[in-house]
Design a protein around this motif. Structure first.
Motif, PDB file in Angstrom:
ATOM      1  N   PHE A  15       0.719  -1.150   0.014  1.00 53.10           N
ATOM      2  CA  PHE A  15      -0.084   0.044   0.248  1.00 53.10           C
ATOM      3  C   PHE A  15       0.838   1.349  -0.062  1.00 53.10           C
ATOM      4  N   THR A  16       1.892   1.238   0.900  1.00 44.20           N
ATOM      5  CA  THR A  16       2.797   2.495   1.141  1.00 44.20           C
ATOM      6  C   THR A  16       3.368   2.848  -0.437  1.00 44.20           C
ATOM      7  N   GLN A  17       3.930   1.738  -1.227  1.00 50.77           N
ATOM      8  CA  GLN A  17       4.251   2.212  -2.513  1.00 50.77           C
ATOM      9  C   GLN A  17       3.086   2.754  -3.492  1.00 50.77           C
ATOM     10  N   ILE A  18       2.073   1.726  -3.488  1.00 50.15           N
ATOM     11  CA  ILE A  18       0.896   2.297  -4.363  1.00 50.15           C
ATOM     12  C   ILE A  18       0.553   3.591  -3.960  1.00 50.15           C
ATOM     13  N   TYR A  19       0.242   4.103  -3.118  1.00 47.58           N
ATOM     14  CA  TYR A  19      -0.542   5.426  -2.418  1.00 47.58           C
ATOM     15  C   TYR A  19       0.539   6.511  -2.672  1.00 47.58           C
ATOM     16  N   SER A  20       2.065   6.413  -2.339  1.00 48.76           N
ATOM     17  CA  SER A  20       3.036   7.396  -2.313  1.00 48.76           C
ATOM     18  C   SER A  20       3.274   7.615  -3.780  1.00 48.76           C
ATOM     19  N   ALA A  21       3.186   6.763  -4.747  1.00 50.51           N
ATOM     20  CA  ALA A  21       3.358   6.812  -6.133  1.00 50.51           C
ATOM     21  C   ALA A  21       2.284   7.113  -7.011  1.00 50.51           C
ATOM     22  N   LYS A  22       0.856   7.345  -6.358  1.00 50.50           N
ATOM     23  CA  LYS A  22      -0.156   7.983  -6.799  1.00 50.50           C
ATOM     24  C   LYS A  22      -1.024   6.882  -7.820  1.00 50.50           C
ATOM     25  N   PHE A  23      -0.476   5.673  -7.611  1.00 47.71           N
ATOM     26  CA  PHE A  23      -1.277   4.560  -8.542  1.00 47.71           C
ATOM     27  C   PHE A  23      -2.620   4.732  -8.645  1.00 47.71           C
ATOM     28  N   GLN A  24      -3.186   5.080  -7.426  1.00 51.34           N
ATOM     29  CA  GLN A  24      -4.761   4.944  -7.371  1.00 51.34           C
ATOM     30  C   GLN A  24      -5.312   5.897  -8.366  1.00 51.34           C
ATOM     31  N   GLU A  25      -4.674   6.934  -8.918  1.00 54.36           N
ATOM     32  CA  GLU A  25      -5.043   7.693  -9.777  1.00 54.36           C
ATOM     33  C   GLU A  25      -5.197   7.191 -11.136  1.00 54.36           C
ATOM     34  N   VAL A  26      -4.197   6.100 -11.542  1.00 53.82           N
ATOM     35  CA  VAL A  26      -4.473   5.580 -12.875  1.00 53.82           C
ATOM     36  C   VAL A  26      -4.751   4.080 -12.709  1.00 53.82           C
ATOM     37  N   GLN A  27      -5.446   3.637 -11.743  1.00 56.17           N
ATOM     38  CA  GLN A  27      -5.751   2.191 -11.567  1.00 56.17           C
ATOM     39  C   GLN A  27      -7.109   2.265 -10.873  1.00 56.17           C
ATOM     40  N   LYS A  28      -7.997   1.026 -11.520  1.00 56.94           N
ATOM     41  CA  LYS A  28      -9.550   0.839 -11.130  1.00 56.94           C
ATOM     42  C   LYS A  28      -9.833   0.123  -9.755  1.00 56.94           C
ATOM     43  N   PHE A  29      -8.694  -1.029  -9.992  1.00 58.67           N
ATOM     44  CA  PHE A  29      -9.391  -2.012  -9.107  1.00 58.67           C
ATOM     45  C   PHE A  29      -7.927  -2.689  -8.067  1.00 58.67           C
ATOM     46  N   LEU A  30      -8.214  -2.758  -6.994  1.00 55.20           N
ATOM     47  CA  LEU A  30      -6.983  -3.143  -5.900  1.00 55.20           C
ATOM     48  C   LEU A  30      -7.815  -4.601  -5.378  1.00 55.20           C
ATOM     49  N   SER A  31      -6.764  -5.759  -5.807  1.00 54.64           N
ATOM     50  CA  SER A  31      -7.371  -6.994  -5.142  1.00 54.64           C
ATOM     51  C   SER A  31      -6.286  -7.280  -3.989  1.00 54.64           C
ATOM     52  N   LEU A  32      -6.659  -7.617  -2.781  1.00 55.06           N
ATOM     53  CA  LEU A  32      -5.824  -7.699  -1.523  1.00 55.06           C
ATOM     54  C   LEU A  32      -5.347  -9.156  -1.643  1.00 55.06           C
ATOM     55  N   THR A  33      -4.437  -9.424  -2.501  1.00 56.99           N
ATOM     56  CA  THR A  33      -3.918 -10.922  -2.748  1.00 56.99           C
ATOM     57  C   THR A  33      -2.881 -11.105  -1.492  1.00 56.99           C
ATOM     58  N   GLY A  34      -2.271 -10.071  -1.066  1.00 60.74           N
ATOM     59  CA  GLY A  34      -1.099 -10.248   0.048  1.00 60.74           C
ATOM     60  C   GLY A  34      -0.118 -11.328  -0.543  1.00 60.74           C
ATOM     61  N   HIS A  35       0.123 -11.428  -1.900  1.00 59.73           N
ATOM     62  CA  HIS A  35       0.924 -12.768  -2.387  1.00 59.73           C
ATOM     63  C   HIS A  35       2.224 -12.892  -1.691  1.00 59.73           C
ATOM     64  N   VAL A  36       3.021 -11.753  -1.592  1.00 61.59           N
ATOM     65  CA  VAL A  36       4.448 -11.922  -1.053  1.00 61.59           C
ATOM     66  C   VAL A  36       4.449 -10.677  -0.214  1.00 61.59           C
ATOM     67  N   TYR A  37       5.583 -10.992   1.135  1.00 61.33           N
ATOM     68  CA  TYR A  37       5.900 -10.133   2.126  1.00 61.33           C
ATOM     69  C   TYR A  37       7.263  -9.924   1.322  1.00 61.33           C
ATOM     70  N   THR A  38       7.632  -8.800   1.220  1.00 62.73           N
ATOM     71  CA  THR A  38       8.960  -8.503   0.889  1.00 62.73           C
ATOM     72  C   THR A  38       9.731  -7.396   2.016  1.00 62.73           C
ATOM     73  N   PRO A  39      10.964  -7.987   2.241  1.00 65.91           N
ATOM     74  CA  PRO A  39      11.531  -7.124   3.298  1.00 65.91           C
ATOM     75  C   PRO A  39      12.496  -6.183   2.424  1.00 65.91           C
ATOM     76  N   ALA A  40      12.611  -5.276   2.964  1.00 68.76           N
ATOM     77  CA  ALA A  40      14.117  -4.457   2.525  1.00 68.76           C
ATOM     78  C   ALA A  40      15.294  -4.438   3.231  1.00 68.76           C
ATOM     79  N   TYR A  41      16.217  -4.285   2.631  1.00 76.53           N
ATOM     80  CA  TYR A  41      17.579  -4.584   3.231  1.00 76.53           C
ATOM     81  C   TYR A  41      18.524  -3.265   3.191  1.00 76.53           C
ATOM     82  N   ALA A  42      18.890  -2.550   4.261  1.00 78.30           N
ATOM     83  CA  ALA A  42      19.865  -1.665   4.435  1.00 78.30           C
ATOM     84  C   ALA A  42      21.104  -2.122   4.123  1.00 78.30           C
ATOM     85  N   THR A  43      21.557  -1.783   2.972  1.00 76.08           N
ATOM     86  CA  THR A  43      22.669  -2.568   2.544  1.00 76.08           C
ATOM     87  C   THR A  43      23.932  -1.332   1.922  1.00 76.08           C
ATOM     88  N   VAL A  44      25.092  -1.905   2.267  1.00 74.38           N
ATOM     89  CA  VAL A  44      26.301  -1.192   1.749  1.00 74.38           C
ATOM     90  C   VAL A  44      27.166  -2.177   0.686  1.00 74.38           C
TER      91      VAL A  44
END
Length: 323
Positions: free
Chosen positions: A207-236
């Protein structure tokens, strides 16, 4: 003699100036303002800079200013970027990271904490280091859901023929091919335009990427699949990291790990608030048949276990930790 001393002092001052200058720690990520990535990186920078005491300063560059995920990983290795926040793309660097591409593997954040402790640091972190990358903390990208402009997605068959943007990681492509979609990897910074122009029908993100990138302005449907949980890695980049003073490294790593609590708390809060905001923007929301997606995911697990050395043990251990 006096003139010579003055000139020598000036030369020494000029030589010393660059050494005394504050070291800038460049932190690049692809998140837009208001995203979890932006909040996470900025919170980390605030905490780190308070503790570094002028020895170095973390400066955050969001919105793909320093490049997309693949460019950022390359720049970490080259030493032109100091810290990045990759997610899915790590599976294209080290195959074992594909474990987080396996559908419905991570049940919740408590399960993820166990996986991090028992699986990530023992198996995945060394795989990244072998590629010249060092993960200093595990944060979050989040649970991913599908948006599109064609129809609600209730079961895998509904994805048939949907042109779906996916991140740059081969297992996400394989997963959506298995479901019947037509997935294409694309930089995050290019997705809004692709959806707006119809080059892509849909995409999948937290949701955080969908909303902050304003995809709700150009998409009609949101399906709550929750298909993958993705971590993010603070990486050097391992090489550049080794060149930093030991006390600076210690501070950055300690603060990065401490920031995880903030990240998880904000992510959970965002999940509730952002779904309501996306709905209020006029997007039609549906809850799919997750069991149908789980059943359709079996071939992806089998292929991953077959293709990637050590994958079966990692998957089995991760699943066992959720029981």
């Amino acid at each position: 003699m006096k003139l010579r001393l003055i000139m020598s002092a000036a030369a020494l001052a000029a030589f010393a100036a660059p050494l005394a200058a504050q070291t800038e720690i460049k932190f690049g990520h692809v998140g837009e303002p208001g995203s979890l990535f932006a909040a996470s990186a900025e919170e980390f920078a605030k905490r780190a800079n308070a503790k570094l005491g002028g020895k170095a300063k973390v400066v955050v560059y969001g919105s793909s200013q320093l490049g997309g995920d693949k460019e950022l990983l390359q720049k970490l290795k080259l030493g032109t970027v100091d810290i990045a926040l990759p997610s899915t793309v790590m599976s294209s660097e080290a195959d074992l990271f594909g474990v987080f591409e396996m559908p419905y593997l991570v049940k919740d954040r408590e399960h993820m904490k166990k996986i991090e402790k028992e699986v990530f640091w023992k198996s995945l972190a060394p795989a990244a280091e072998a590629k010249g990358l060092k993960v200093i903390a595990v944060w979050e990208n989040g649970y991913r859901h599908i948006t599109n402009s064609k129809r609600p997605i209730n079961k895998p068959a509904d994805l048939q023929g949907i042109k779906l943007r996916v991140p740059e990681g081969k297992w996400r492509v394989k997963m959506f091919q298995t479901y019947g979609a037509n997935p294409s990897p694309m930089k995050f910074s290019e997705v809004f335009t692709a959806l707006q122009t119809g080059v892509m029908d849909g995409q999948e993100n937290p949701f955080t990427q969908i909303y902050s990138a304003k995809f709700q302005e150009v998409q009609k449907f949101l399906s709550l699949t929750g298909h993958v949980y993705t971590p993010a890695y603070a990486t050097v980049g391992a090489k550049k990291w080794a060149g930093l003073p030991a006390d600076v490294r210690q501070t950055l790593e300690q603060v990065a790990k401490e920031t995880q609590g903030f990240v998880y708390q904000k992510a959970a809060k965002d999940d509730e608030e952002l779904l309501a905001k996306i709905k209020s923007a006029g997007v039609q929301v549906n809850t799919p048949d997750k069991n149908a997606f789980v059943a359709a995911s079996k071939p992806v697990y089998e292929e991953f276990a077959r293709e990637v050395k050590g994958a079966k043990q990692v998957i089995d251990r991760a699943i066992a930790l959720g029981k």
